[in-house]
Write an enzyme that holds these catalytic residues in place. Structure first.
Site, PDB file in Angstrom:
ATOM      1  N   ASP A 201       0.769  -1.158   0.155  1.00 19.81           N
ATOM      2  CA  ASP A 201       0.183   0.107   0.050  1.00 19.81           C
ATOM      3  C   ASP A 201       0.877   1.325  -0.034  1.00 19.81           C
ATOM      4  O   ASP A 201       1.981   1.250   0.633  1.00 19.81           O
ATOM      5  CB  ASP A 201      -0.975  -0.207   1.425  1.00 19.81           C
ATOM      6  CG  ASP A 201      -1.860   1.124   1.383  1.00 19.81           C
ATOM      7  OD1 ASP A 201      -2.468   1.307   0.518  1.00 19.81           O
ATOM      8  OD2 ASP A 201      -1.833   1.861   2.331  1.00 19.81           O
TER       9      ASP A 201
ATOM     10  N   GLU B 167       1.154  -0.421  -5.109  1.00 20.88           N
ATOM     11  CA  GLU B 167       0.495   0.655  -5.283  1.00 20.88           C
ATOM     12  C   GLU B 167       1.122   1.982  -5.314  1.00 20.88           C
ATOM     13  O   GLU B 167       1.362   2.644  -4.329  1.00 20.88           O
ATOM     14  CB  GLU B 167      -0.902   0.588  -4.438  1.00 20.88           C
ATOM     15  CG  GLU B 167      -1.942   1.935  -4.890  1.00 20.88           C
ATOM     16  CD  GLU B 167      -2.228   2.581  -3.486  1.00 20.88           C
ATOM     17  OE1 GLU B 167      -3.322   3.187  -3.758  1.00 20.88           O
ATOM     18  OE2 GLU B 167      -1.776   2.520  -2.342  1.00 20.88           O
TER      19      GLU B 167
END
Length: 713
Positions: free
Chosen positions: A398, A451
């Site tokens: 993330d 990401e």
């Protein structure tokens, strides 16, 4: 009177001495053996050896008892009698050697202990001679003293003070007789004299939130996915189909734990044809509304849905059904909750001490100190932990951009350049390179997925070439541009064809995943369905066309739950998906389309076998320019070709003249406008024939996408 000075005895009695094992337990003093124990309020204390030999202890100071043994004591129990006359017999924790060795401590200091979870945290241990119990070990280098508190001692930490293992900063204690299921925390005496209570950073299980204690756990699970793991190690994930169903376990279907979800997920994901599931973070987190992105227990699967072994069961079942498992992983920040990592031993420890590098103001969280050996080790080992202990097949990392840049979401003057004057966080870059290289070395066939929302170069380039070493990168540019385009009224789309085709310019610069993720169906963005213009029929047609374009585009696919059947309300973690929509034939038709989309995709190697190879891709243009038409061809290693033709206007386009990359017959293998999916049924039934030069004429359905297949020979 004891040879130990009274101030030390008082500190031991208070549980505030850094080396309680130097005082308590057996010690040789002037050629004799002395046994000491802390037993406040006792009326008598006796050490009873395995052969029955007894050594009476006498009270010497502040609840500290001492006695001289006839010979060097080996194993012994302490029998304590209090005012009621009832004897209490337990093994003495302070007679045991440390459960960490010098090699372990050296690796921890160097930041190179790849199985850190096997030595830190709490562990049920069994030794020869039948001695069993739980070892505790925690890294707290700024602490003056550390104690274990929990149901093992009525939350009175003075009974179980830990010993400092020197410059490593590790504190350790073995408690005999303790078993799995016990709840505990660490009580830490800070440098400024405060006692604070902290959950174990290395706990492998935690209480169900909002309770915050750690739980001693011991796995008894036997895996049955050997065939999957063996095959995974032989596959090249980049050259295989990868269609991922992203889900939040708590709101997919109401009331499902890990065990209950196993059958439901295997049946649904298998039926829908997705190759992988991707779970939003399942590491323990205090606030459910964070969706798991503010982690307090990096090594503890959330207890909201069951035990760690029950999560193993869920993953095992998915593997046995041929479905891969990706876990969302959050090494970019952590919450400031007082019970967790924040200011763990009273000072910045896991977080960078400089707030310009150690705080995310947007998220109200701390940022890890990636340059500190022990912190980097904590995170690298955590990634390996999920691969080793839970057999996950990939980690989606993330918010990588927030880690890469020192000026991320900061104004001028709020950040400090790196040593070369740049904005890159060099320590975070080295950490990401290390975790990726180590994961791929130890677990062939897994996927590390970034990401990453910027144009940072070499995200998926090998670390040996200076890249970050990820296997895949989320294509956020494609996502933003394509969603803007598809949200336009078809009347105006012809002026914005570049929003779809620009991605072809950079599609092969990295190994991409095309994400329509949870972030695109929250915070006022609506859903994939509600983004679409037009009436209900047109919205569903737009969704089908968009997904057919997405699945045909170079790169792997990821779709958030509910979008496969046209969820009409924004996602909320507080309630399950609107499964009742499937009672409506139009939405059931969209679900049927996604099922078919996955099936055809998996069968057609041109759509996945050369995703990162620009030589396997070419544009297909109509002879008469029409900016409502987007066409491209994909090829595999063996001459197989699939052409994707998109009509994003609201009307059918007849007699489209174009040249296909191959003479002969082209079969229409997918039509998003087919009646079986709820479409109008416009298409090229029987397929399309071409002349010797590949020229043909065909019809494109309204708001529709065709896939045409041609094979050499």
């Amino acid at each position: 009177m004891s040879a130990v000075d009274s101030s030390t005895l008082s500190a031991v009695a208070a549980g505030s001495f850094h080396a309680p094992h130097d005082v308590l337990g057996p010690h040789e003093v002037d050629g004799t053996w002395v046994i000491r124990a802390r037993r406040p309020l006792a009326s008598s204390v006796t050490a009873v050896a395995a052969d029955g030999t007894e050594t009476a202890l006498a009270h010497v100071h502040d609840g500290i008892w001492e006695g001289t043994a006839a010979r060097q004591p080996a194993a012994y129990d302490l029998v304590t009698v209090y005012g009621d006359g009832t004897p209490h017999r337990i093994d003495d924790p302070y007679r045991h050697l440390p459960t960490l060795g010098e090699v372990d401590l050296h690796l921890i200091r160097e930041g190179r202990h790849e199985q850190l979870w096997t030595v830190l945290g709490s562990h049920v241990r069994h030794y020869d001679g039948g001695v069993g119990g739980v070892s505790f070990a925690v890294w707290a280098p700024n602490a003056r003293a550390v104690r274990v508190i929990g149901d093992l001692n009525g939350w009175d930490g003075a009974q179980h003070a830990m010993r400092s293992l020197g410059s490593s900063g590790v504190w350790e204690l073995f408690v005999p007789g303790l078993a799995a299921g016990s709840t505990y925390k660490y009580e830490i005496l800070t440098a400024d004299g405060r006692w604070i209570e902290k959950a174990d950073p290395m706990a492998r299980q935690a209480e169900v939130p909002p309770a915050t204690a750690s739980v001693v756990t011991e796995s008894a699970y036997t895996w049955s996915d050997d065939e999957w793991i063996t095959a995974r190690g032989t596959r090249t994930v980049h050259d295989a189909p990868m269609s991922t169903y992203e889900l939040h376990l708590g709101s997919w279907r109401e009331g499902l734990g890990y065990v209950e979800a196993a059958d439901a997920l295997v049946d649904y994901v298998g039926d829908m044809g997705f190759t992988h599931v991707e779970f939003l973070p399942l590491a323990e987190h205090p606030f459910g509304g964070s969706w798991g992105y503010q982690v307090s227990g990096y090594y503890a699967p959330t207890s909201r849905f069951g035990s760690p072994d029950e999560l193993r069961f869920l993953i095992d079942r998915l593997h046995q059904a041929g479905i891969g498992v990706i876990m969302d992983w959050v090494p970019g920040h952590f919450p400031k909750d007082a019970f967790a990592l924040a200011r763990f031993d009273g000072a910045p420890l896991y977080e960078h001490p400089d707030p310009r590098r150690g705080e995310h103001k947007d998220w109200g969280t701390y940022i890890f100190d990636y340059g500190r050996n022990e912190v980097r080790n904590f995170l690298v080992a955590n990634a390996l932990y999920w691969f080793e202990e839970f057999h996950v097949d990939g980690l989606r990392v993330d918010a990588v951009a927030s880690m890469l840049y020192l000026d991320y979401s900061r104004e001028h003057g709020e950040w400090e350049p790196n040593q070369y004057g740049g904005r890159e966080n060099l320590e975070a870059i080295r950490f990401l390179q290390e975790v990726n290289a180590t994961a791929y070395k130890r677990y062939p066939g897994v996927a590390m997925i970034a990401e990453e929302s910027t144009s940072f170069p070499g995200v998926t380039a090998p670390t040996s070439d200076g890249g970050l070493g990820f296997g895949f990168k989320w294509n956020m540019g494609w996502m933003n541009d394509s969603l803007v385009y598809i949200g336009r009224d078809p009347l105006y789309r012809s002026h914005h064809e570049g929003e779809l085709s620009f991605s072809f310019v950079y599609a092969f610069s990295e190994n991409f995943v095309l994400p329509i993720s949870h972030d695109e169906v929250v915070h006022g963005k609506g859903t994939l369905f509600t983004r679409m213009p037009g009436d209900h029929w047109q919205q569903l047609a737009n969704v089908r066309a968009f997904l057919a374009y997405m699945w045909g585009h170079p790169g792997k696919q990821l779709l958030f739950m509910g979008q496969e059947f046209g969820q009409m309300s924004e996602w909320s973690e507080a309630r399950q998906l609107d499964w009742w929509l499937l009672d409506q034939p139009a939405h059931a038709g969209l679900q049927h389309f996604v099922r078919s989309l996955n099936g055809v995709y998996r069968d057609e190697a041109p759509l996945w076998s050369r995703d990162s190879d620009g030589a396997a891709f070419s544009r297909v243009y109509p002879h008469a320019p029409n900016t409502n038409i987007l066409g491209f061809a994909r090829r595999d290693h063996h001459g197989g070709t699939v052409v994707v033709l998109c009509n994003f206007s609201g009307a059918p386009i007849h007699d489209v003249d174009l040249t296909l990359p191959g003479a002969g017959h082209w079969e229409e293998i997918l039509n998003s406008d087919a009646q079986e999916f709820g479409g109008s049924g416009v298409g090229n039934f029987g397929g399309v024939g071409t002349d010797a030069n590949g020229n043909t004429r065909l019809v494109l359905p309204p708001l529709g996408v065709l896939w045409l297949r041609h094979r050499a020979g």
